[in-house]
Write a protein that holds these residues in place. Structure first.
Motif, PDB file in Angstrom:
ATOM      1  N   PHE A  12       0.852  -1.199   0.000  1.00  0.00           N
ATOM      2  CA  PHE A  12       0.000   0.000   0.000  1.00  0.00           C
ATOM      3  C   PHE A  12       0.875   1.232   0.000  1.00  0.00           C
ATOM      4  O   PHE A  12       2.025   1.196   0.441  1.00  0.00           O
ATOM      5  CB  PHE A  12      -0.983  -0.003   1.181  1.00  0.00           C
ATOM      6  CG  PHE A  12      -0.345  -0.148   2.535  1.00  0.00           C
ATOM      7  CD1 PHE A  12      -0.051  -1.413   3.027  1.00  0.00           C
ATOM      8  CD2 PHE A  12      -0.048   0.958   3.325  1.00  0.00           C
ATOM      9  CE1 PHE A  12       0.534  -1.574   4.282  1.00  0.00           C
ATOM     10  CE2 PHE A  12       0.530   0.814   4.581  1.00  0.00           C
ATOM     11  CZ  PHE A  12       0.827  -0.465   5.062  1.00  0.00           C
ATOM     12  N   THR A  13       0.302   2.320  -0.520  1.00  0.00           N
ATOM     13  CA  THR A  13       1.037   3.577  -0.585  1.00  0.00           C
ATOM     14  C   THR A  13       0.853   4.343   0.729  1.00  0.00           C
ATOM     15  O   THR A  13      -0.147   4.161   1.426  1.00  0.00           O
ATOM     16  CB  THR A  13       0.554   4.460  -1.745  1.00  0.00           C
ATOM     17  OG1 THR A  13      -0.823   4.817  -1.513  1.00  0.00           O
ATOM     18  CG2 THR A  13       0.656   3.733  -3.083  1.00  0.00           C
ATOM     19  N   PRO A  21      -4.429   7.314   0.310  1.00  0.00           N
ATOM     20  CA  PRO A  21      -3.591   6.143   0.087  1.00  0.00           C
ATOM     21  C   PRO A  21      -4.346   5.107  -0.735  1.00  0.00           C
ATOM     22  O   PRO A  21      -5.559   5.208  -0.916  1.00  0.00           O
ATOM     23  CB  PRO A  21      -3.338   5.616   1.500  1.00  0.00           C
ATOM     24  CG  PRO A  21      -4.539   6.046   2.277  1.00  0.00           C
ATOM     25  CD  PRO A  21      -4.984   7.349   1.671  1.00  0.00           C
ATOM     26  N   ALA A  22      -3.600   4.130  -1.240  1.00  0.00           N
ATOM     27  CA  ALA A  22      -4.228   3.071  -2.032  1.00  0.00           C
ATOM     28  C   ALA A  22      -3.479   1.764  -1.808  1.00  0.00           C
ATOM     29  O   ALA A  22      -2.282   1.763  -1.496  1.00  0.00           O
ATOM     30  CB  ALA A  22      -4.203   3.431  -3.522  1.00  0.00           C
ATOM     31  N   ILE A  24      -1.711  -1.510  -3.284  1.00  0.00           N
ATOM     32  CA  ILE A  24      -0.950  -1.779  -4.505  1.00  0.00           C
ATOM     33  C   ILE A  24      -1.235  -3.217  -4.930  1.00  0.00           C
ATOM     34  O   ILE A  24      -1.099  -4.146  -4.132  1.00  0.00           O
ATOM     35  CB  ILE A  24       0.561  -1.584  -4.270  1.00  0.00           C
ATOM     36  CG1 ILE A  24       0.846  -0.121  -3.907  1.00  0.00           C
ATOM     37  CG2 ILE A  24       1.358  -2.002  -5.511  1.00  0.00           C
ATOM     38  CD1 ILE A  24       2.250   0.117  -3.385  1.00  0.00           C
ATOM     39  N   GLU A  55       2.176  -3.443 -12.164  1.00  0.00           N
ATOM     40  CA  GLU A  55       1.810  -2.959 -10.838  1.00  0.00           C
ATOM     41  C   GLU A  55       0.831  -1.804 -10.980  1.00  0.00           C
ATOM     42  O   GLU A  55       1.039  -0.913 -11.802  1.00  0.00           O
ATOM     43  CB  GLU A  55       3.073  -2.520 -10.091  1.00  0.00           C
ATOM     44  CG  GLU A  55       2.827  -2.292  -8.621  1.00  0.00           C
ATOM     45  CD  GLU A  55       4.126  -2.187  -7.851  1.00  0.00           C
ATOM     46  OE1 GLU A  55       4.836  -3.207  -7.758  1.00  0.00           O
ATOM     47  OE2 GLU A  55       4.432  -1.086  -7.356  1.00  0.00           O
ATOM     48  N   GLU A  57      -2.131   0.875  -8.709  1.00  0.00           N
ATOM     49  CA  GLU A  57      -2.798   1.276  -7.465  1.00  0.00           C
ATOM     50  C   GLU A  57      -4.274   0.943  -7.608  1.00  0.00           C
ATOM     51  O   GLU A  57      -4.882   1.192  -8.652  1.00  0.00           O
ATOM     52  CB  GLU A  57      -2.610   2.777  -7.212  1.00  0.00           C
ATOM     53  CG  GLU A  57      -1.198   3.119  -6.776  1.00  0.00           C
ATOM     54  CD  GLU A  57      -1.051   4.573  -6.333  1.00  0.00           C
ATOM     55  OE1 GLU A  57      -2.087   5.226  -6.070  1.00  0.00           O
ATOM     56  OE2 GLU A  57       0.091   5.054  -6.250  1.00  0.00           O
ATOM     57  N   ASN A  60      -9.553   3.066  -4.001  1.00  0.00           N
ATOM     58  CA  ASN A  60      -9.506   3.166  -2.544  1.00  0.00           C
ATOM     59  C   ASN A  60     -10.900   3.249  -1.928  1.00  0.00           C
ATOM     60  O   ASN A  60     -11.063   3.557  -0.773  1.00  0.00           O
ATOM     61  CB  ASN A  60      -8.618   4.325  -2.095  1.00  0.00           C
ATOM     62  CG  ASN A  60      -9.193   5.648  -2.504  1.00  0.00           C
ATOM     63  OD1 ASN A  60     -10.109   5.711  -3.331  1.00  0.00           O
ATOM     64  ND2 ASN A  60      -8.662   6.716  -1.929  1.00  0.00           N
ATOM     65  N   TRP A 144      -3.235  -0.771   6.230  1.00  0.00           N
ATOM     66  CA  TRP A 144      -4.467  -0.219   5.657  1.00  0.00           C
ATOM     67  C   TRP A 144      -5.642  -0.581   6.566  1.00  0.00           C
ATOM     68  O   TRP A 144      -5.652  -1.640   7.195  1.00  0.00           O
ATOM     69  CB  TRP A 144      -4.703  -0.760   4.232  1.00  0.00           C
ATOM     70  CG  TRP A 144      -5.181  -2.185   4.190  1.00  0.00           C
ATOM     71  CD1 TRP A 144      -6.474  -2.622   4.229  1.00  0.00           C
ATOM     72  CD2 TRP A 144      -4.369  -3.371   4.120  1.00  0.00           C
ATOM     73  NE1 TRP A 144      -6.520  -3.992   4.186  1.00  0.00           N
ATOM     74  CE2 TRP A 144      -5.252  -4.467   4.121  1.00  0.00           C
ATOM     75  CE3 TRP A 144      -2.999  -3.600   4.055  1.00  0.00           C
ATOM     76  CZ2 TRP A 144      -4.796  -5.793   4.058  1.00  0.00           C
ATOM     77  CZ3 TRP A 144      -2.541  -4.909   4.002  1.00  0.00           C
ATOM     78  CH2 TRP A 144      -3.432  -5.985   4.002  1.00  0.00           C
TER      79      TRP A 144
END
Lengths: 155, 398
Positions: A12-13, A21-22, A24, A55, A57, A60, A144
């Motif tokens: 996750f970012t 955030p998201a 991954i 890859e 994202e 969310n 998350w």
């Protein structure tokens, strides 16, 4: 100040510029299917073993598939965050675009009575626990979590 | 695609409990009873299959050989099978294949377990690439977490109530009173269930099965051998063993994963994994839900028993609560489910449980189940939980 560190790298970012955030994931470019946690070995879509994986994202936001809570303290390797244990909710949310159901803890302060299958949820990055690592450094682990999307003002 | 039947020549169990002794002891006791029931000398058995336990060190990983050694080495071939809750059915399938291929006449299948106290937890060590470790570390997701996610959907989508779930426990506890192998032989009421502590909303302590010690064993043989050696009672046959895996994309969250496959990209299968488990068994036996007289299904939680009513085709989605409310699934009802008392009365002894289900159905079909007898039962089906990519269903007939 403890060092802030994701509990798992590359899942996750953790943006610091205020953007959401998201998670991954990876995408099988042949079949268009997605994987979370990010599948990096080979596409698990049958017949697409040799497909490239890119890859991406992930959305969310998503719809609540189901939810429950942990009334008892889970066993090791769960790391307790309060003593005594305080119940927390766990949600399974179907991501809007990728249609993957992803489980996660729900942010503190939300109980099962606040939740309903089908409601809109959004991803946040929050503290999982704070513990001391092998080098003696105090680490705040990030994870998350899910939280209900604040209701639009309708009245 | 009907498959030739094999005969259930003998069955045996060691009582479930929290005995705290070596699992081998339970397995040997069950095997001895099954061999006696079959009228077969251990030295005449041509193949042995063990269902593994992963909580008792190396002897548990090689359960087939462990039991063979305990019964006295006879030089026969062996297999050991692990498939989570379906381990017993996988071992049974190995034995059936040996018999159907003509490689042996008689096979012995054994599963036994000794379980620790409390929540089942992952193996020790920091294993960051193991989803079974990660689900505890990242989410605090125990086994009841998953059971509760399924239960909650029944509440929110079908209007199921805590009382509905409690009725399953009440029914099974009543059945189990008449079972000498059950661990909890005590009737409980709806109020008892509702007064028990919440574990994972909406499930309470008495909605969730315990973990137990226990052992079960089955002697299988070819139909020819059975006709030559079996006694005068009804001959029970295995008509189907289903041990299918999910089909991609599996869109129902499954332990120990914390994410499903994606429903974007490839078409989602028409039938869920749990439905497919039963479908494969019915297809093999050439039978359908309407033919079933009695069922033993995996009530890891009360709500999961209701899910199985629908997944096995006993009723449509959302109608399972009606069956338990109407008493259709109690002994004396239209389709009794868990006459043994189910996991509610046994607690789960993982490698023994799928075999115990078949033991119970064998007694039911023979008409020797005593005070828990389902009158005139001729077709029985088992189902156990599809978790970790495993699940099973066995159909027995007479």
């Amino acid at each position: 100040m403890p060092e802030r560190r994701p509990i798992v790298e590359g899942w996750f970012t953790t943006p610091t510029d205020g953007t959401p955030p998201a998670l991954i994931g990876t995408r099988c470019t042949e079949s268009g299917t997605y994987f979370f946690p990010p599948e990096r070995v080979a596409s698990r879509a049958p017949g697409h073993l040799d497909s490239p994986l890119e890859e991406v994202e992930l959305s969310n936001r998503g719809r609540l598939w189901s939810y429950t809570d942990a009334q008892y303290q889970p066993p090791d390797p769960y790391v307790p965050v309060t003593d005594p244990h305080e119940p927390f909710c766990i949600a399974a949310v179907e991501l809007t675009e990728e249609r993957i159901v992803v489980m996660g803890q729900v942010v503190a302060g939300v109980g099962v009575d606040d939740l309903q299958v089908g409601m809109e949820m959004e991803l946040v990055v929050d503290t999982l626990d704070t513990s001391t690592d092998a080098d003696g450094v105090e680490v705040e682990h990030l994870i998350w979590k899910w939280r209900p999307v604040a209701e639009e003002a309708t009245s | 695609m009907s498959v030739e039947p094999v005969a259930v020549l003998g069955v045996g169990m060691h009582p479930w409990g929290k005995w705290g002794r070596n699992f081998v002891e339970y397995g040997v006791a069950a095997a001895r009873d099954a061999l006696t029931d079959a009228g077969v000398d251990w030295r005449d058995v041509g193949f042995v299959a063990g269902a593994d336990t992963v909580r008792n060190g190396y002897p548990g990983y090689v359960a087939g050989a462990t039991f063979a050694q305990a019964l006295g080495w006879t030089g026969i071939p062996v297999t050991s099978a692990y498939g989570a809750c379906a381990s017993g059915a996988m071992a049974l399938e190995a034995a059936r294949q040996r018999i159907l291929s003509g490689m042996c006449d008689v096979a012995l299948v054994v599963g036994a377990d000794t379980t620790p106290k409390g929540f089942l937890k992952p193996n020790a060590g920091e294993r960051t690439d193991d989803p079974d470790w990660l689900r505890f570390r990242l989410l605090g997701a125990t086994n009841p977490t998953y059971f509760a996610l399924y239960a909650r959907r029944r509440v929110d989508l079908f209007g199921a109530t805590p009382e509905d779930f409690a009725l399953v426990k009440v029914k099974n506890s009543r059945h189990g009173v008449a079972n000498p192998y059950a661990r909890f032989a005590k009737e409980v009421g709806v109020d008892d269930v509702l007064a028990s502590p919440l574990v994972a909303s909406p499930l309470r302590l008495l909605d969730i099965c315990a973990t137990s010690d226990g052992g079960a064993a089955i002697v299988l043989s070819s139909m020819d051998y059975a006709r030559r050696h079996a006694g005068s009672g009804p001959l029970v046959q295995v008509a189907a063993i289903s041990t299918v895996t999910p089909t991609f994309p599996n869109t129902v969250i499954e332990m120990p994963n914390f994410a499903t496959d994606s429903a974007a990209g490839l078409p989602v299968p028409e039938r869920t994994f749990k439905q497919a488990i039963g479908d494969a068994a019915y297809a093999q036996a050439g039978l359908g839900p309407d033919d079933v007289d009695v069922a033993e299904v995996y009530d890891l939680s009360t709500a999961l028993e209701l899910d199985w009513y629908e997944d096995l085709g006993f009723c449509a989605a959302g109608e399972a609560e009606g069956l338990v409310r109407d008493g259709a699934t109690t002994i004396g009802g239209r389709l009794p489910v868990n006459p043994s008392g189910g996991l509610a009365c046994f607690g789960e002894a993982v490698p023994a449980q799928a075999l115990a289900q078949v033991c119970e159905l064998t007694w039911q079909l023979r008409g020797t189940a005593g005070d828990r007898q389902v009158d005139g039962a001729r077709v029985g089906i088992t189902a156990n939980q599809g978790l970790f990519g495993h699940g099973s269903s066995v159909i027995v007939t007479r």
